[in-house]
Design an enzyme around this catalytic site. Structure first.
Site, PDB file in Angstrom:
ATOM      1  N   ASP A   1      28.718 -44.938 -66.335  1.00 21.45           N
ATOM      2  CA  ASP A   1      28.023 -44.987 -65.050  1.00 21.45           C
ATOM      3  C   ASP A   1      28.974 -45.618 -64.026  1.00 21.45           C
ATOM      4  OD1 ASP A   1      24.692 -45.174 -64.171  1.00 21.45           O
ATOM      5  OD2 ASP A   1      26.230 -45.984 -62.840  1.00 21.45           O
ATOM      6  N   ILE A   2      29.081 -44.998 -62.869  1.00 20.38           N
ATOM      7  CA  ILE A   2      30.041 -45.426 -61.847  1.00 20.38           C
ATOM      8  C   ILE A   2      29.604 -46.728 -61.152  1.00 20.38           C
ATOM      9  CG2 ILE A   2      29.159 -44.185 -59.817  1.00 20.38           C
ATOM     10  CD1 ILE A   2      32.787 -44.141 -61.070  1.00 20.38           C
TER      11      ILE A   2
ATOM     12  N   HIS B   1      18.977 -37.694 -67.884  1.00 18.53           N
ATOM     13  CA  HIS B   1      20.028 -38.536 -68.461  1.00 18.53           C
ATOM     14  C   HIS B   1      19.430 -39.790 -69.080  1.00 18.53           C
ATOM     15  CE1 HIS B   1      19.585 -39.519 -64.174  1.00 18.53           C
ATOM     16  NE2 HIS B   1      19.843 -40.768 -64.489  1.00 18.53           N
TER      17      HIS B   1
ATOM     18  N   HIS C   1      20.276 -43.705 -69.932  1.00 19.36           N
ATOM     19  CA  HIS C   1      21.159 -44.850 -69.667  1.00 19.36           C
ATOM     20  C   HIS C   1      21.283 -45.674 -70.945  1.00 19.36           C
ATOM     21  CE1 HIS C   1      20.966 -44.935 -65.105  1.00 19.36           C
ATOM     22  NE2 HIS C   1      19.859 -44.254 -65.330  1.00 19.36           N
TER      23      HIS C   1
HETATM   24  P1  AMP Z   1      18.834 -42.591 -61.897  1.00 16.97           P
HETATM   25  O1  AMP Z   1      18.797 -41.137 -61.484  1.00 16.97           O
HETATM   26  O2  AMP Z   1      17.928 -43.449 -61.067  1.00 16.97           O
HETATM   27  O3  AMP Z   1      18.603 -42.759 -63.371  1.00 16.97           O
HETATM   28  O4  AMP Z   1      20.297 -43.147 -61.580  1.00 16.97           O
HETATM   29  C1  AMP Z   1      21.430 -42.326 -61.638  1.00 16.97           C
HETATM   30  C2  AMP Z   1      22.616 -43.102 -62.164  1.00 16.97           C
HETATM   31  O5  AMP Z   1      23.749 -42.244 -62.068  1.00 16.97           O
HETATM   32  C3  AMP Z   1      22.955 -44.387 -61.376  1.00 16.97           C
HETATM   33  O6  AMP Z   1      23.040 -45.484 -62.276  1.00 16.97           O
HETATM   34  C4  AMP Z   1      24.305 -44.063 -60.735  1.00 16.97           C
HETATM   35  O7  AMP Z   1      25.166 -45.186 -60.649  1.00 16.97           O
HETATM   36  C5  AMP Z   1      24.866 -42.987 -61.651  1.00 16.97           C
HETATM   37  N1  AMP Z   1      25.800 -42.068 -61.014  1.00 16.97           N
HETATM   38  C6  AMP Z   1      25.603 -41.378 -59.860  1.00 16.97           C
HETATM   39  N2  AMP Z   1      26.678 -40.617 -59.588  1.00 16.97           N
HETATM   40  C7  AMP Z   1      27.564 -40.836 -60.584  1.00 16.97           C
HETATM   41  C8  AMP Z   1      28.877 -40.349 -60.872  1.00 16.97           C
HETATM   42  N3  AMP Z   1      29.498 -39.465 -60.076  1.00 16.97           N
HETATM   43  N4  AMP Z   1      29.509 -40.804 -61.990  1.00 16.97           N
HETATM   44  C9  AMP Z   1      28.900 -41.688 -62.811  1.00 16.97           C
HETATM   45  N5  AMP Z   1      27.662 -42.183 -62.592  1.00 16.97           N
HETATM   46  C10 AMP Z   1      27.012 -41.763 -61.499  1.00 16.97           C
END
Ligand code: AMP
Length: 131
Positions: free
Chosen positions: A29-30, A93, A95
């Site tokens: 996660d970024i 996804h 986490h």
């Molecule tokens: P959520 O949809 O609320 O579960 O959160 C989406 C997650 O994706 C967040 O923790 C972001 O930090 C992560 N995220 C968004 N864009 C990217 C990316 N390009 N690379 C890695 N993680 C990402």
């Protein structure tokens, strides 16, 4: 509309890759809650986790478990926590979050790391995986 995660799958956007199979991908996660915070996704683009067909859902959970077992060996933590949110990215996804305390699951306290540390962490996790 193509999700940002599908762009990662296609290689149009970079990621710190942890593991990949024909159907699933794991990457850091970024904007991590904690060092090693990893996302596991199906390559099939479906918004909500529970809308996945059963085979893909079960495959994603099995893939996530394998990633979590390696992650737990690579990162110092109390245990690996699992969250499914999906409010930001409409592509199912899981986490995986290395936990020290409840603070790490709150998506408020964020860990800042330079790109080199993301790279080193990804390599360390990959070295503990059997996928
Ligand atoms: P959520 O949809 O609320 O579960 O959160 C989406 C997650 O994706 C967040 O923790 C972001 O930090 C992560 N995220 C968004 N864009 C990217 C990316 N390009 N690379 C890695 N993680 C990402």
């Amino acid at each position: 509309m193509t999700s940002i995660f599908t762009k990662i799958i296609k290689g149009e956007i970079p990621c710190y890759k942890i593991a990949e199979t024909e159907d699933f991908l794991a990457f850091l996660d970024i904007n991590p809650n904690a060092k090693g915070h990893t996302l596991c996704i199906p390559k099939k683009e479906v918004d909500k986790l529970f809308d996945l067909d059963e085979e893909t859902y079960n495959g994603l959970m099995s893939f996530s478990r394998q990633v979590a077992l390696g992650l737990e060996k690579a990162v110092s933590c109390n245990r690996i926590g699992v969250s499914v949110i999906g409010l930001e990215v409409p592509h199912a996804h899981v986490h995986l979050i290395p936990l020290q305390s409840m603070e790490d699951v709150r998506f408020i306290k964020k860990e800042k790391m330079p790109p080199e540390e993301f790279q080193e962490l990804a390599e360390a996790i990959r070295s503990h995986l059997e996928i």
